[in-house]
Design a protein around this motif. Structure first.
Motif, PDB file in Angstrom:
ATOM      1  N   GLU A 151       2.510  -7.337   7.166  1.00 14.63           N
ATOM      2  CA  GLU A 151       1.278  -7.710   6.468  1.00 14.63           C
ATOM      3  C   GLU A 151       0.246  -8.082   7.524  1.00 14.63           C
ATOM      4  O   GLU A 151       0.545  -8.785   8.491  1.00 14.63           O
ATOM      5  CB  GLU A 151       1.524  -8.905   5.551  1.00 14.63           C
ATOM      6  CG  GLU A 151       0.295  -9.313   4.766  1.00 14.63           C
ATOM      7  CD  GLU A 151       0.602 -10.402   3.757  1.00 14.63           C
ATOM      8  OE1 GLU A 151      -0.189 -10.575   2.824  1.00 14.63           O
ATOM      9  OE2 GLU A 151       1.633 -11.087   3.887  1.00 14.63           O
ATOM     10  N   GLN A 160      -9.139  -5.309   4.823  1.00 18.32           N
ATOM     11  CA  GLN A 160      -8.407  -6.105   3.836  1.00 18.32           C
ATOM     12  C   GLN A 160      -7.029  -6.458   4.389  1.00 18.32           C
ATOM     13  O   GLN A 160      -6.453  -5.711   5.180  1.00 18.32           O
ATOM     14  CB  GLN A 160      -8.232  -5.330   2.526  1.00 18.32           C
ATOM     15  CG  GLN A 160      -9.531  -4.925   1.853  1.00 18.32           C
ATOM     16  CD  GLN A 160     -10.355  -6.128   1.437  1.00 18.32           C
ATOM     17  OE1 GLN A 160      -9.850  -7.076   0.839  1.00 18.32           O
ATOM     18  NE2 GLN A 160     -11.634  -6.106   1.785  1.00 18.32           N
ATOM     19  N   THR A 161      -6.487  -7.575   3.967  1.00 16.81           N
ATOM     20  CA  THR A 161      -5.114  -7.928   4.317  1.00 16.81           C
ATOM     21  C   THR A 161      -4.198  -7.187   3.358  1.00 16.81           C
ATOM     22  O   THR A 161      -4.337  -7.310   2.139  1.00 16.81           O
ATOM     23  CB  THR A 161      -4.895  -9.447   4.224  1.00 16.81           C
ATOM     24  OG1 THR A 161      -5.779 -10.068   5.160  1.00 16.81           O
ATOM     25  CG2 THR A 161      -3.461  -9.820   4.545  1.00 16.81           C
ATOM     26  N   VAL A 162      -3.308  -6.378   3.922  1.00 21.07           N
ATOM     27  CA  VAL A 162      -2.427  -5.524   3.118  1.00 21.07           C
ATOM     28  C   VAL A 162      -0.993  -5.619   3.623  1.00 21.07           C
ATOM     29  O   VAL A 162      -0.743  -6.054   4.744  1.00 21.07           O
ATOM     30  CB  VAL A 162      -2.883  -4.048   3.152  1.00 21.07           C
ATOM     31  CG1 VAL A 162      -4.287  -3.874   2.613  1.00 21.07           C
ATOM     32  CG2 VAL A 162      -2.773  -3.480   4.557  1.00 21.07           C
ATOM     33  N   LYS A 163      -0.077  -5.162   2.790  1.00 20.98           N
ATOM     34  CA  LYS A 163       1.318  -4.975   3.190  1.00 20.98           C
ATOM     35  C   LYS A 163       1.570  -3.473   3.267  1.00 20.98           C
ATOM     36  O   LYS A 163       1.138  -2.721   2.391  1.00 20.98           O
ATOM     37  CB  LYS A 163       2.270  -5.585   2.165  1.00 20.98           C
ATOM     38  CG  LYS A 163       2.244  -7.084   2.118  1.00 20.98           C
ATOM     39  CD  LYS A 163       3.219  -7.606   1.078  1.00 20.98           C
ATOM     40  CE  LYS A 163       3.095  -9.115   0.955  1.00 20.98           C
ATOM     41  NZ  LYS A 163       3.905  -9.624  -0.157  1.00 20.98           N
ATOM     42  N   LYS A 213      -4.334  -7.335   8.687  1.00 22.98           N
ATOM     43  CA  LYS A 213      -5.650  -6.783   8.382  1.00 22.98           C
ATOM     44  C   LYS A 213      -5.692  -5.305   8.764  1.00 22.98           C
ATOM     45  O   LYS A 213      -5.502  -4.940   9.923  1.00 22.98           O
ATOM     46  CB  LYS A 213      -6.723  -7.556   9.141  1.00 22.98           C
ATOM     47  CG  LYS A 213      -8.128  -7.151   8.792  1.00 22.98           C
ATOM     48  CD  LYS A 213      -9.130  -8.037   9.516  1.00 22.98           C
ATOM     49  CE  LYS A 213     -10.545  -7.614   9.220  1.00 22.98           C
ATOM     50  NZ  LYS A 213     -11.494  -8.465   9.931  1.00 22.98           N
ATOM     51  N   VAL A 271       0.852  -1.193   0.000  1.00 20.90           N
ATOM     52  CA  VAL A 271       0.000   0.000   0.000  1.00 20.90           C
ATOM     53  C   VAL A 271       0.888   1.244   0.000  1.00 20.90           C
ATOM     54  O   VAL A 271       1.816   1.367   0.804  1.00 20.90           O
ATOM     55  CB  VAL A 271      -0.950   0.019   1.221  1.00 20.90           C
ATOM     56  CG1 VAL A 271      -1.719   1.323   1.293  1.00 20.90           C
ATOM     57  CG2 VAL A 271      -1.904  -1.156   1.171  1.00 20.90           C
ATOM     58  N   LEU A 275      -9.684  -0.351   1.263  1.00 22.82           N
ATOM     59  CA  LEU A 275      -8.666  -1.105   1.997  1.00 22.82           C
ATOM     60  C   LEU A 275      -9.157  -1.582   3.364  1.00 22.82           C
ATOM     61  O   LEU A 275      -8.520  -2.445   3.974  1.00 22.82           O
ATOM     62  CB  LEU A 275      -7.414  -0.243   2.192  1.00 22.82           C
ATOM     63  CG  LEU A 275      -6.676   0.166   0.924  1.00 22.82           C
ATOM     64  CD1 LEU A 275      -5.588   1.177   1.259  1.00 22.82           C
ATOM     65  CD2 LEU A 275      -6.094  -1.050   0.239  1.00 22.82           C
TER      66      LEU A 275
END
Length: 188
Positions: A162, A103-106, A164, A72, A100
Motif C-alpha cells: 500500500e 492516491q493511496t492504493v493497495k 501512493k 486495485v 488513481l
C-alpha cells in the motif's frame, strides 16, 4: 543522474522488452507492402503496447491473482492504450486510471527484485509470476515499480503493498506506474 537502481530498471526493461522498439517501429505508421516482395513486419495489435496484464502460463505452479476488494485490479491498470507521438509511443490512460494518480492504493503482484539480497526496498510488482529469470512477464501496463519504507522479504508468492501511486505519462524508463513510500500489507 544514474543510480544503481535506475540502471537496474533500465537494463531489465531494455533487455526484456525488445518488443518495445519493434512496437514503436511498427505501430508509428501503417506499413506499406515492400517493393521487393519481402515480408513486412507489422504489429499484431496496432496502437497497443505490451501484452496487457501479462500471460499466466497454465503450467505455472502459482495460481493466478484473484481480484480482491479494496485492491486495485490489474484489469484497470492494464486498460492503457498507446498512441504515436513523434518517434515513440506514449501511454493514454483512461479516466479510471487517471483517478488513481496520487492516491493511496493497495496493489498485489509478484516480486521482481531490483536489488541483491533477500530483503527488498525497490522492486517491480508484476501481474503474473515470472517464468524466466531474465524476462519481464508483461508489458509496462502489467508492472508497478515499488519503493518501500521498510524492506520486504523476497518471495515467489504474491505480495501486497500500500502506498501512493503515481501514473507516469512520460517515464524515461518506459514504466507506467510507481508506488513510493509503500508498506507491505496483509491480504484482505
Amino acid at each position: 543522474m544514474t543510480t544503481p537502481h535506475t540502471l537496474s530498471i533500465a537494463l531489465l526493461l531494455g533487455a526484456c522488452l525488445p518488443s518495445l522498439a519493434m512496437a514503436q517501429a511498427t505501430t508509428a505508421a501503417p506499413a506499406a507492402p515492400a517493393a521487393s516482395g519481402a515480408a513486412v513486419l507489422s504489429s499484431p495489435m496496432p496502437g497497443v503496447l505490451g501484452t496487457g496484464p501479462g500471460y499466466h502460463d497454465p503450467r505455472s505452479p502459482f495460481k493466478p491473482l484473484q481480484e480482491k476488494e479494496g485492491v486495485v485490479s490489474w484489469s484497470v491498470l492494464s486498460s492503457v492504450t498507446t498512441r504515436p507521438e513523434r518517434n515513440r509511443l506514449v501511454p493514454v490512460f483512461p479516466k479510471p486510471v487517471q483517478a488513481l494518480n496520487n492516491q493511496t492504493v493497495k496493489v498485489q503482484g509478484f516480486m521482481m527484485p531490483l536489488e541483491p539480497g533477500d530483503k527488498q526496498k525497490h522492486f517491480l510488482l508484476s501481474s503474473v509470476p515470472t517464468s524466466c529469470t531474465f524476462c519481464v512477464p508483461s508489458g509496462p501496463e502489467g508492472l508497478v515499480e515499488v519503493k518501500t519504507l521498510t524492506p520486504v522479504k523476497y518471495t515467489l508468492e504474491p505480495v501486497m503493498v500500500e502506498g501512493k501511486l503515481s501514473v507516469l505519462p512520460k517515464d524515461p524508463y518506459g514504466l507506467y506506474y510507481r508506488i513510493l513510500g509503500a508498506q507491505p500489507v496483509s491480504a484482505p
